[in-house]
Motif scaffolding. Sequence first.
Motif, PDB file in Angstrom:
ATOM      1  N   LEU A 147       0.836  -1.192   0.000  1.00  0.00           N
ATOM      2  CA  LEU A 147       0.000   0.000   0.000  1.00  0.00           C
ATOM      3  C   LEU A 147       0.874   1.247   0.000  1.00  0.00           C
ATOM      4  N   LYS A 148       0.622   2.131  -0.962  1.00  0.00           N
ATOM      5  CA  LYS A 148       1.359   3.386  -1.087  1.00  0.00           C
ATOM      6  C   LYS A 148       0.556   4.308  -1.993  1.00  0.00           C
ATOM      7  N   THR A 204      -1.782  -6.100  10.344  1.00  0.00           N
ATOM      8  CA  THR A 204      -1.100  -5.077  11.142  1.00  0.00           C
ATOM      9  C   THR A 204      -0.127  -4.273  10.298  1.00  0.00           C
ATOM     10  N   SER A 205       0.590  -4.936   9.397  1.00  0.00           N
ATOM     11  CA  SER A 205       1.547  -4.220   8.544  1.00  0.00           C
ATOM     12  C   SER A 205       0.827  -3.344   7.528  1.00  0.00           C
ATOM     13  N   ASP A 206      -0.308  -3.793   6.990  1.00  0.00           N
ATOM     14  CA  ASP A 206      -1.106  -2.959   6.095  1.00  0.00           C
ATOM     15  C   ASP A 206      -1.611  -1.715   6.813  1.00  0.00           C
ATOM     16  N   THR A 207      -1.970  -1.877   8.088  1.00  0.00           N
ATOM     17  CA  THR A 207      -2.452  -0.738   8.878  1.00  0.00           C
ATOM     18  C   THR A 207      -1.382   0.339   8.968  1.00  0.00           C
ATOM     19  N   TRP A 208      -0.135  -0.058   9.215  1.00  0.00           N
ATOM     20  CA  TRP A 208       0.976   0.899   9.258  1.00  0.00           C
ATOM     21  C   TRP A 208       1.070   1.661   7.932  1.00  0.00           C
ATOM     22  N   SER A 209       1.018   0.948   6.816  1.00  0.00           N
ATOM     23  CA  SER A 209       1.122   1.585   5.502  1.00  0.00           C
ATOM     24  C   SER A 209      -0.007   2.585   5.282  1.00  0.00           C
TER      25      SER A 209
END
Length: 455
Positions: A147-148, A204-209
């Motif tokens: 995600l970006k 959790t990692s997608d949430t950070w992005s």
Amino acid sequence: MVILKLGNSPTEKDEGIMRLANYEVGRTLGTGSFAKVKLAKHVNSDQLFALKIIDKTKIFHLNIAHQITREIATLKLLKHPNVVRLHEVLASKTKIYLVLEYVTGGELFDRIASKGRLKEAEGRKLFQQLIDGVSYCHNKGVFHRDLKLENVLVDAQGNIKITDFGLSASPQHIRADGLLHTTCGSPCYVAPEVLANRGYEGATSDTWSCGVILFVILTGYLPFEDRNIAVLYQKISKGDVRMPKWLSSGAQNLLRRILDPNPLTRITLAGIKDDEWFQQDNVPANPEDEEEEKENVSIDEEAFSIHDAAHTSPESSTLINAFQLIAMSSCLDLSGFFEKEDVSERKMRFTSNHSAKDLIAKIEDIGKEMGFRVQKKNGKLKVIQENKAHRSLGGLSVAAEVVEISASLHVVELMKSFGDSSVYRQLCKKLSDDLAVAPSQARVNSEVGEAGEKS
């Protein structure tokens, strides 16, 4: 959606318009390393689509056929207003064609780059749609992992569409420990736990992005940025973000909870949805697959010939990304990732394969051997040498910090507060000679690129 097998590539009609099955193929919208996207019009309905044309030869050469298979399989599952829709898949002997929803507004990245940060209410609306789409994907068992801003499109009505699921993961990619392990994504948007190379949760990692995207939308710049990848890693691992004063307290509080470097205490997507700032004027979308009959379409492996053994050999190189190089620290000197600074200019960094505990002890021992006084506080060291003959000169004070990059790699950062540069250089040389990664470890036979799990 249907899947067709074509005997040949698109044909050219007499009037010069390229024709592919029921589509007239027009101008190029964008190009990549193994694919290009063209505008296509359905000859019966006149509806416009984005036609992604994938060169089979290139994906075999890059050894990324599994990514294409994954993207198609993932897009088949997703029917949400904020996710780009896959309408049809076509194939010829040399090409794969994905008929995708045409999003007229382009990338969110271009919008921010040209117009700057958005007003908070406008940015919140886009973020609400992003969270709605990502949450839907997670409920379907799909974790995006890249995600970006470049992978978020904006349509003519100003609504966002998430795209590019080539690095996505599903439950089948989760290992026995319940975690994902492939280090992938775009450096400025990647969560700290992904970089740590010990396994991570996709949600959790997608949430950070998503938090990084929100920060850029509201400020116009990235929260973590550096031209050197290991220095960038340091900043991400610490999660130390400076919030602009113009942001409301609600936006600042939510950003801090999302950009929490500890995945165990980071806010979840459900928590974001319950946040007071997030809930303002929120109108959740209805997933389209709740209203439509589900399509049951399988990928025609024979038509795509993606897993063609003739194009795969033991010598095929496996592409890895820069953060995976960090994880290969047992056989690689990563000093080239660090900014090269003259030690006389106050700061020096080098990599070491010693453990953090050993490094602190060795720095303390070397400092004392050289006549320095060593102070320890909050995991940091301060190496001090007093100038007894000329107290007005103030002696020398050097701060030393050890930062973990992976289980077998640490960064030692030395920062001169004040003092004699020649003595400082002697100290830096002694420490780096004794503790840095040996030059003999600097050989690796790999290419830098993107990687995903092998299917």
